[in-house]
Design a protein around this motif. Structure first.
Motif, PDB file in Angstrom:
ATOM      1  N   PHE A 290       0.854  -1.157   0.093  1.00 34.19           N
ATOM      2  CA  PHE A 290      -0.043  -0.184  -0.064  1.00 34.19           C
ATOM      3  C   PHE A 290       0.906   1.139   0.186  1.00 34.19           C
ATOM      4  N   GLU A 291       2.045   1.252   0.699  1.00 35.71           N
ATOM      5  CA  GLU A 291       2.866   2.627   0.917  1.00 35.71           C
ATOM      6  C   GLU A 291       3.601   2.794  -0.449  1.00 35.71           C
ATOM      7  N   HIS A 292       3.843   1.544  -1.224  1.00 33.94           N
ATOM      8  CA  HIS A 292       4.536   1.485  -2.368  1.00 33.94           C
ATOM      9  C   HIS A 292       3.780   2.191  -3.366  1.00 33.94           C
ATOM     10  N   VAL A 293       2.300   1.774  -3.400  1.00 30.84           N
ATOM     11  CA  VAL A 293       1.261   2.273  -4.362  1.00 30.84           C
ATOM     12  C   VAL A 293       1.069   3.813  -4.147  1.00 30.84           C
ATOM     13  N   ARG A 294       1.010   4.176  -2.677  1.00 29.18           N
ATOM     14  CA  ARG A 294       0.833   5.688  -2.319  1.00 29.18           C
ATOM     15  C   ARG A 294       2.024   6.627  -2.941  1.00 29.18           C
ATOM     16  N   GLY A 295       3.258   5.950  -2.736  1.00 30.21           N
ATOM     17  CA  GLY A 295       4.182   6.818  -3.195  1.00 30.21           C
ATOM     18  C   GLY A 295       4.354   6.828  -4.727  1.00 30.21           C
ATOM     19  N   GLN A 296       3.952   5.917  -5.207  1.00 21.37           N
ATOM     20  CA  GLN A 296       3.871   5.775  -6.782  1.00 21.37           C
ATOM     21  C   GLN A 296       2.948   6.592  -7.255  1.00 21.37           C
ATOM     22  N   ALA A 297       1.717   6.697  -6.588  1.00 17.72           N
ATOM     23  CA  ALA A 297       0.563   7.549  -7.028  1.00 17.72           C
ATOM     24  C   ALA A 297       1.009   9.063  -6.829  1.00 17.72           C
ATOM     25  N   ARG A 298       1.857   9.550  -5.758  1.00 19.88           N
ATOM     26  CA  ARG A 298       1.992  10.829  -5.643  1.00 19.88           C
ATOM     27  C   ARG A 298       3.140  11.295  -6.748  1.00 19.88           C
ATOM     28  N   ALA A 299       4.172  10.482  -7.007  1.00 22.79           N
ATOM     29  CA  ALA A 299       5.294  10.581  -8.029  1.00 22.79           C
ATOM     30  C   ALA A 299       4.503  10.930  -9.373  1.00 22.79           C
ATOM     31  N   LEU A 300       3.487  10.186  -9.556  1.00 20.17           N
ATOM     32  CA  LEU A 300       2.865  10.532 -10.779  1.00 20.17           C
ATOM     33  C   LEU A 300       1.860  11.567 -10.750  1.00 20.17           C
ATOM     34  N   GLY A 301       1.779  12.469  -9.988  1.00 18.58           N
ATOM     35  CA  GLY A 301       1.094  13.400  -9.633  1.00 18.58           C
ATOM     36  C   GLY A 301      -0.545  13.227  -9.454  1.00 18.58           C
TER      37      GLY A 301
ATOM     38  N   SER B  91     -18.686  -8.655 -10.261  1.00 20.53           N
ATOM     39  CA  SER B  91     -19.040  -9.948 -10.258  1.00 20.53           C
ATOM     40  C   SER B  91     -20.330 -10.776  -9.470  1.00 20.53           C
ATOM     41  N   ILE B  92     -20.955 -10.198  -8.700  1.00 21.83           N
ATOM     42  CA  ILE B  92     -22.086 -10.369  -8.010  1.00 21.83           C
ATOM     43  C   ILE B  92     -23.052  -9.632  -7.974  1.00 21.83           C
ATOM     44  N   PRO B  93     -24.129  -9.829  -8.758  1.00 23.84           N
ATOM     45  CA  PRO B  93     -25.582  -9.129  -8.784  1.00 23.84           C
ATOM     46  C   PRO B  93     -26.007  -8.689  -7.567  1.00 23.84           C
ATOM     47  N   GLY B  94     -26.372  -7.499  -7.138  1.00 22.53           N
ATOM     48  CA  GLY B  94     -26.917  -7.295  -5.745  1.00 22.53           C
ATOM     49  C   GLY B  94     -25.926  -7.047  -4.866  1.00 22.53           C
ATOM     50  N   ARG B  95     -24.802  -7.411  -5.039  1.00 22.30           N
ATOM     51  CA  ARG B  95     -23.755  -7.209  -3.975  1.00 22.30           C
ATOM     52  C   ARG B  95     -23.306  -5.966  -4.047  1.00 22.30           C
ATOM     53  N   GLU B  96     -23.149  -5.166  -3.133  1.00 20.31           N
ATOM     54  CA  GLU B  96     -22.540  -3.632  -2.898  1.00 20.31           C
ATOM     55  C   GLU B  96     -20.895  -3.856  -2.147  1.00 20.31           C
ATOM     56  N   LEU B  97     -20.158  -3.133  -2.624  1.00 20.16           N
ATOM     57  CA  LEU B  97     -18.962  -3.066  -1.968  1.00 20.16           C
ATOM     58  C   LEU B  97     -18.540  -1.744  -1.635  1.00 20.16           C
ATOM     59  N   PRO B  98     -17.643  -1.669  -0.348  1.00 16.48           N
ATOM     60  CA  PRO B  98     -17.316  -0.148  -0.017  1.00 16.48           C
ATOM     61  C   PRO B  98     -16.408   0.313  -0.828  1.00 16.48           C
ATOM     62  N   LEU B  99     -16.854   1.621  -1.395  1.00 18.84           N
ATOM     63  CA  LEU B  99     -16.160   2.614  -1.973  1.00 18.84           C
ATOM     64  C   LEU B  99     -15.147   3.332  -0.921  1.00 18.84           C
ATOM     65  N   MET B 100     -13.908   3.426  -1.342  1.00 18.17           N
ATOM     66  CA  MET B 100     -13.226   4.144  -0.442  1.00 18.17           C
ATOM     67  C   MET B 100     -12.046   4.952  -1.180  1.00 18.17           C
ATOM     68  N   GLU B 101     -11.670   6.066  -0.576  1.00 22.28           N
ATOM     69  CA  GLU B 101     -10.963   7.112  -1.111  1.00 22.28           C
ATOM     70  C   GLU B 101      -9.898   7.490  -0.174  1.00 22.28           C
ATOM     71  N   LEU B 102      -8.649   7.586  -0.962  1.00 21.10           N
ATOM     72  CA  LEU B 102      -7.455   8.194  -0.294  1.00 21.10           C
ATOM     73  C   LEU B 102      -6.996   9.368  -0.914  1.00 21.10           C
ATOM     74  N   LEU B 103      -7.073  10.490  -0.090  1.00 22.14           N
ATOM     75  CA  LEU B 103      -6.527  11.614  -0.889  1.00 22.14           C
ATOM     76  C   LEU B 103      -5.012  11.734  -0.424  1.00 22.14           C
ATOM     77  N   LEU B 104      -4.275  12.328  -1.364  1.00 23.82           N
ATOM     78  CA  LEU B 104      -3.019  12.233  -1.499  1.00 23.82           C
ATOM     79  C   LEU B 104      -2.327  13.646  -1.479  1.00 23.82           C
ATOM     80  N   ALA B 105      -1.673  13.889  -0.526  1.00 26.71           N
ATOM     81  CA  ALA B 105      -0.778  15.267  -0.531  1.00 26.71           C
ATOM     82  C   ALA B 105       0.178  15.150  -1.505  1.00 26.71           C
ATOM     83  N   PRO B 106       0.482  16.396  -2.144  1.00 24.53           N
ATOM     84  CA  PRO B 106       1.593  16.727  -3.144  1.00 24.53           C
ATOM     85  C   PRO B 106       2.733  15.854  -2.619  1.00 24.53           C
ATOM     86  N   GLN B 107       3.536  15.606  -3.583  1.00 27.06           N
ATOM     87  CA  GLN B 107       4.839  14.999  -3.415  1.00 27.06           C
ATOM     88  C   GLN B 107       5.987  16.320  -3.037  1.00 27.06           C
ATOM     89  N   ALA B 108       6.643  16.111  -1.796  1.00 28.59           N
ATOM     90  CA  ALA B 108       7.445  16.909  -1.177  1.00 28.59           C
ATOM     91  C   ALA B 108       8.615  17.271  -2.298  1.00 28.59           C
TER      92      ALA B 108
END
Length: 154
Positions: free
Chosen positions: A94-105, A136-153
């Motif tokens: 997760f931390e790798h993805v967070r850092g990669q996402a920030r680096a991508l803007g 995949s599963i009709p009628g099933r709901e999944l949690p929708l999550m959001e992670l806000l990213l601070a700009p890369q220092a």
């Protein structure tokens, strides 16, 4: 343990991890059959997305898939071998993805979470912003999550 880009020839291996990790939560065979296609990676999918694997001594322990372009992206998949869940591998990915996402803007990541994974994403700083229908599963709901990213220092 280190994180590196996934190779296209690892698609079958990563699909196996995804299926085993999903089954870890006690889903029955019918459920697993219904979501098999959604959890299947192929070489082209690995090449299209930013797929990273956590590896130790040549063994792939888990993987994560980041997609999107600024300003918004998605954590499409994050799976860890079931016997290794709870050992920090998911956090490292997760931390790798967070850092990669920030680096991508990217300023925001969305996550269509399995209900069992929601506490992990909350602990990583994401918030629940709603729900989304399962692909995949009709009628099933999944949690929708959001992670806000601070700009890369700089």
């Amino acid at each position: 343990m280190h994180v590196r880009p996934a190779r296209p020839d690892e698609a079958e291996l990563l699909t196996g991890i995804a299926l085993r990790a999903k089954a870890y939560w006690g889903y029955d065979e019918a459920f697993m059959a219904a979501c098999r296609e959604e959890l299947t990676l192929d070489a082209a999918a690995i090449e299209r997305a930013r797929t990273a694997v956590a590896e130790d001594d040549g063994r792939v322990l888990g993987f994560a898939v980041l997609t999107g372009a600024p300003p918004s992206g998605a954590l499409d998949m994050l799976f860890v071998e079931p016997e290794l869940i709870g050992r920090g591998i998911g956090r490292v990915l997760f931390e790798h993805v967070r850092g990669q996402a920030r680096a991508l803007g990217l300023r925001r990541l969305t996550i269509d979470s399995d209900p069992n994974a929601e506490p992990f994403y909350l602990a990583m700083g994401a918030t629940r912003i709603g729900s989304i229908p399962s692909g995949s599963i009709p009628g099933r709901e999944l949690p929708l999550m959001e992670l806000l990213l601070a700009p890369q220092a700089s």
